[in-house]
Motif scaffolding. Structure first.
Motif, short mmCIF file in Angstrom:
data_model
loop_
_atom_site.label_atom_id
_atom_site.label_comp_id
_atom_site.label_asym_id
_atom_site.label_seq_id
_atom_site.Cartn_x
_atom_site.Cartn_y
_atom_site.Cartn_z
N ASP A 2 0.85 -1.20 0.00
CA ASP A 2 0.00 0.00 0.00
C ASP A 2 0.88 1.24 0.00
OD1 ASP A 2 -2.72 -0.71 -0.11
OD2 ASP A 2 -2.68 -1.34 1.98
N THR A 3 0.35 2.31 -0.57
CA THR A 3 1.04 3.60 -0.59
C THR A 3 0.16 4.67 0.03
OG1 THR A 3 2.29 3.02 -2.58
CG2 THR A 3 2.07 5.37 -2.07
N LEU A 4 0.75 5.51 0.87
CA LEU A 4 0.07 6.67 1.42
C LEU A 4 0.75 7.92 0.88
CD1 LEU A 4 -0.91 4.46 3.45
CD2 LEU A 4 -0.89 6.24 5.21
N VAL A 5 -0.07 8.85 0.37
CA VAL A 5 0.45 10.06 -0.27
C VAL A 5 -0.10 11.28 0.44
CG1 VAL A 5 0.57 11.36 -2.43
CG2 VAL A 5 0.60 8.86 -2.49
N GLY A 24 11.45 13.74 -2.79
CA GLY A 24 10.30 14.02 -3.62
C GLY A 24 9.10 14.34 -2.75
N PRO A 25 7.90 14.45 -3.34
CA PRO A 25 6.68 14.70 -2.56
C PRO A 25 6.48 13.61 -1.53
CG PRO A 25 6.26 15.02 -4.90
CD PRO A 25 7.63 14.41 -4.80
N LEU A 26 6.05 13.98 -0.35
CA LEU A 26 5.97 13.06 0.77
C LEU A 26 5.02 11.89 0.48
CD1 LEU A 26 6.71 12.34 3.67
CD2 LEU A 26 4.86 13.84 4.45
N SER A 27 5.56 10.67 0.54
CA SER A 27 4.75 9.47 0.39
C SER A 27 5.44 8.32 1.11
CB SER A 27 4.52 9.11 -1.08
OG SER A 27 5.72 8.71 -1.71
N ILE A 28 4.63 7.35 1.49
CA ILE A 28 5.12 6.17 2.21
C ILE A 28 4.56 4.95 1.53
CG2 ILE A 28 5.13 4.95 4.41
CD1 ILE A 28 4.10 8.50 4.58
#
Length: 325
Positions: A46-49, A125-129
């Motif tokens: 899963d990715t959280l943006v 880059g733009p914050l994502s996990i």
């Protein structure tokens, strides 16, 4: 300013004891792990943006908890036992207090569920996990979406709707937020993945899914995969007192929240009639509330009713690629 490998060594390296099945975790090109005999691997990513799954400026500890808990919820829906995870963290800049808070919360939850970080990546880059979690299920026993049969009863864990209310409060930035509002905001970020309940339901539940996009959407996945229909009695939907207070005791609206609230990370599952008697014991054993909300039928559609009275509600859950929802 610290470089990438300095950050990894300071914030991620040697934060956990090695599990017995981990031969090499961080520090090389790949991790080396070994699966026990008699199990199969279950894997989820899963990715959280930022801006989609959490607002800019959100508490980094809450972001970390949400990122890992949402992935653990996928394992729970399969009846899996958590084992290992990898983390890809994209940061717009290195802000060490943010990273310290994030990592402290991440490893606290990881240790609670005995899941070890074995690798990943950091980049700018733009914050994502992005997280990939691995777990184990018995070779001959796993919860899927495909096993629901006509006559099975439909259950959910916990209460539903709080996450939707919490998100509304977060987005509204209300200055008059009271203790109840804080509870709802925490409920949006700090879900409790139902790992123990999922494991206990192996061999008892006929199908399962975690509620990430809203019950009314996620139950459709079970219905479609199993080739069945589902009848939901909205009068049985479990809603919390704090949600009712937030909605000024509007029970109809609370039930609609319960049906459409995303990122709840509760479980929805089906159980054959002859096995329902086992649920009371599992509920006590896992300290998890189970509520029967409906039944599987052969109608090939999702029907909402209030104690037998049909409802004309047209509701949908969350879809990242739909607009004007």
């Amino acid at each position: 300013m610290r470089g990438e490998f300095d950050l990894i060594r300071k914030y991620f390296y040697q934060r956990q004891m090695n599990r017995n099945d981990v031969h090499l975790a961080l520090g090389d090109d790949c991790a080396i792990v070994k699966s026990p005999k008699g199990v199969r691997l279950v894997i989820s990513t899963d990715t959280l943006v930022e801006g989609t799954h959490f607002v800019a400026g959100a508490n980094p500890a809450w972001i970390a908890h949400k990122a890992l808990a949402s992935n653990l919820s996928d394992l729970a829906a399969m009846g899996g036992t958590p084992a290992w995870c990898s983390l890809a963290l994209t940061l717009p800049e290195v802000h060490e207090p943010w990273l310290q808070s994030f990592c402290d919360a991440f490893f606290r939850l990881a240790d609670e569920y005995d899941i070890q970080l074995i690798g990943g990546d950091t980049t700018k880059g733009p914050l994502s996990i992005s997280l990939t979690v691995h777990g184990f299920v018995p070779e001959d026993n796993v919860l899927l979406r495909t096993g629901a049969a006509v006559g099975d009863w439909v259950y959910v864990t916990g209460c539903l709707g709080d996450s939707k209310a919490g998100l509304e409060l977060i987005l509204s930035d209300r200055s008059d937020a009271g203790p109840d509002h804080e509870i709802l905001e925490e409920r949006h970020y700090l879900s409790a993945p139902r790992v123990l309940a999922g494991q206990a339901l192996l061999g008892i539940a006929s199908s399962a899914i975690d509620i990430s996009d809203g019950l009314v959407s996620d139950i459709r996945h079970i219905a479609k995969a199993s080739g069945v229909g589902v009848s939901i009695d909205v009068s049985q939907l479990p809603v919390s007192e704090v949600l009712l207070q937030y909605l000024n005791d509007d029970l109809t609206l609370a039930r609609q929240y319960a049906l459409t609230s995303g990122e709840e990370y509760e479980l929805c599952f089906t159980v054959p009639q002859e096995k329902t008697y086992l649920l009371d014991g599992i509920s006590r054993q896992t300290h998890t509330q189970f509520t029967c909300i409906g039944q599987v039928n052969s109608a090939n559609q999702i029907v909402l009713h209030d104690q037998g009275q049909p409802l004309p509600w047209t509701l949908s859950g969350y879809d990242h690629f739909k607009v004007n929802e």
